[in-house]
Scaffold this active site. Structure first.
Site, PDB file in Angstrom:
ATOM      1  N   CYS A  53     -58.091  -2.868 -49.182  1.00  0.00           N
ATOM      2  CA  CYS A  53     -58.666  -2.446 -50.537  1.00  0.00           C
ATOM      3  C   CYS A  53     -58.794  -0.895 -50.566  1.00  0.00           C
ATOM      4  O   CYS A  53     -59.197   0.027 -49.552  1.00  0.00           O
ATOM      5  CB  CYS A  53     -59.698  -3.197 -51.064  1.00  0.00           C
ATOM      6  SG  CYS A  53     -59.273  -4.785 -51.845  1.00  0.00           S
ATOM      7  N   ASN A 153     -45.227 -11.699 -44.535  1.00  0.00           N
ATOM      8  CA  ASN A 153     -46.319 -13.188 -44.149  1.00  0.00           C
ATOM      9  C   ASN A 153     -47.164 -13.301 -45.366  1.00  0.00           C
ATOM     10  O   ASN A 153     -48.135 -12.693 -45.653  1.00  0.00           O
ATOM     11  CB  ASN A 153     -46.682 -13.063 -42.929  1.00  0.00           C
ATOM     12  CG  ASN A 153     -45.716 -12.927 -41.759  1.00  0.00           C
ATOM     13  OD1 ASN A 153     -44.728 -13.504 -41.826  1.00  0.00           O
ATOM     14  ND2 ASN A 153     -46.283 -12.258 -40.656  1.00  0.00           N
ATOM     15  N   SER A 161     -53.297 -12.048 -41.633  1.00  0.00           N
ATOM     16  CA  SER A 161     -54.702 -11.912 -41.257  1.00  0.00           C
ATOM     17  C   SER A 161     -55.440 -11.550 -42.517  1.00  0.00           C
ATOM     18  O   SER A 161     -56.549 -11.678 -42.601  1.00  0.00           O
ATOM     19  CB  SER A 161     -54.437 -11.064 -40.175  1.00  0.00           C
ATOM     20  OG  SER A 161     -54.024  -9.780 -40.723  1.00  0.00           O
ATOM     21  N   HIS A 166     -49.407  -7.369 -49.279  1.00  0.00           N
ATOM     22  CA  HIS A 166     -48.730  -6.552 -48.451  1.00  0.00           C
ATOM     23  C   HIS A 166     -47.734  -6.931 -47.676  1.00  0.00           C
ATOM     24  O   HIS A 166     -47.610  -8.131 -47.397  1.00  0.00           O
ATOM     25  CB  HIS A 166     -50.011  -5.703 -47.531  1.00  0.00           C
ATOM     26  CG  HIS A 166     -50.264  -6.719 -46.345  1.00  0.00           C
ATOM     27  ND1 HIS A 166     -51.296  -8.064 -46.556  1.00  0.00           N
ATOM     28  CD2 HIS A 166     -50.235  -6.658 -45.054  1.00  0.00           C
ATOM     29  CE1 HIS A 166     -51.291  -8.347 -45.529  1.00  0.00           C
ATOM     30  NE2 HIS A 166     -50.537  -7.653 -44.367  1.00  0.00           N
TER      31      HIS A 166
HETATM   32 ZN   LIG Z   1     -57.908  -5.932 -50.333  1.00  0.00          ZN
END
Ligand SMILES: [Zn+2]
Ligand SMILES: [Zn+2]
Ligand SMILES: [Zn+2]
Length: 340
Positions: A53, A153, A161, A166
């Site tokens: 973030c 992924n 994870s 992303h």
């Molecule tokens: Zn975030």
């Protein structure tokens, strides 16, 4: 083909030269295997504990900028490093090894922690496609880089994870296995048939029973040779060997078709659909020429029949070869029927 397609048969993957076993008669088999936990509830727009973030701290004390669209940085725990010294193949009989240099980057699609490809607006998705293309170009400019792999992924099931939307970008000194197979097959096909393999395939599939959805520039389909139950391939209708060859409007359309496919996935079992998604572009040292290498994307999702029942690549598949029960035609029909 129709009659024997109801019986066990095998299909050739034209892109890799490998076979997949299809067993349509097994689709009624009762299931008593493992079920996965449903993914937890929707995340917030900003998560103070998320290392992706905006403004938050990553490993080693680096702080993310207050980014407003895409954000790319070098992976804090890279699988490959670029500063390693150049080396040559080492062979001691059967023991063969070679040093490998590379670059690993991470790209956040958006500052919003709670969005993803299915929920991002078309402008923001176009910016992601532009950023993919720019990264691909800049990494390929590094003299020792031969290939750039962009991949996402999604979901805990795929080992992601962090739920922040992303992807990863790994640039390697050598062309990896899967890409080498596709390179060989595409160059062979052009040599033998004087036509690009995937131009011919897209043409053959257009408006057929394996198509999931399409727009002006892209076709999304469950390939004839798909291994995963709801695997799809995204094909540009116009021949392009790399992302950078796409025109501005085509980039917008690529964002659009990715959104369309992922929305259908999410609606299929009413769950955020886990997958590995990525693009195959022409490598720098390819055997196939730019006229023979057809850029495309793959979605490999593991879910089989509900949000909690996944396919495992075990047993025969691990020891012998891939196998599926539901046919690609059945999977495509299910995805095509969904109203988003
Ligand atoms: Zn975030
Ligand atoms: Zn082509
Ligand atoms: Zn491919």
């Amino acid at each position: 083909m129709l009659e024997w397609m109801e019986r066990p048969h095998r299909r050739l993957n034209a892109l890799t030269g490998e076979w997949v076993l299809v067993s349509p008669q097994r689709t009624q088999r009762p299931w008593q295997g493992k079920t996965e936990q449903r993914a937890s509830s929707m995340p917030a727009a900003y998560d103070p504990s998320c290392y992706l973030c905006p403004g938050n701290e990553r490993a080693g004390g680096v702080r993310n900028p207050h980014y407003t669209s895409t954000f790319v940085f070098n992976n804090d725990f890279p699988a490959l490093i670029s500063s390693a010294e150049e080396g040559s193949l080492s062979e001691r009989g059967l023991l063969v090894a070679a040093p490998e240099r590379g670059v690993c980057r991470v790209m956040c699609f958006t500052p919003r922690h709670d969005l993803g490809i299915p929920s991002m607006d078309p402008d923001a998705l176009k910016q992601v496609v532009e950023a993919w293309s720019a990264e691909s170009i800049s990494l390929r400019k590094m003299p020792f880089i031969k290939y750039v792999q962009i991949f996402e992924n999604r979901g805990e099931l795929m080992g992601a994870s962090n739920p922040h939307p992303h992807c990863q970008i790994w640039a390697t000194e050598h062309t990896p296995n899967e890409v080498s197979k596709e390179d060989y097959r595409q160059s062979e096909h052009s040599r033998n048939h004087s036509v690009c393999l995937l131009c011919e395939y897209a043409n053959l599939e257009s408006q057929g029973e394996r198509v999931v959805c399409e727009n002006e520039s892209f076709l999304a389909l469950v390939p004839f040779w798909a291994i995963w139950p709801f695997e799809t391939m995204v094909l540009p209708k116009r021949h392009c060997s790399r992302l950078e060859d796409t025109a501005e409007l085509e980039r917008e359309h690529l964002g659009g078709i990715l959104r369309d496919v992922t929305r259908r996935y999410d609606a299929l079992f009413e769950t955020p659909f886990p997958y590995t998604m990525g693009f195959h572009e022409q490598p720098k040292d390819s055997d196939a020429s730019a006229a023979e290498w057809h850029f495309h994307g793959h979605f490999y999702p593991p879910l089989l029949r509900s949000a909690t029942i996944r396919k495992f690549m075990v047993g025969f598949e691990l020891l012998a070869g891939p196998q599926r029960d539901i046919t690609p035609e059945m999977a495509a029909a299910q995805l095509r029927r969904i109203r988003r």
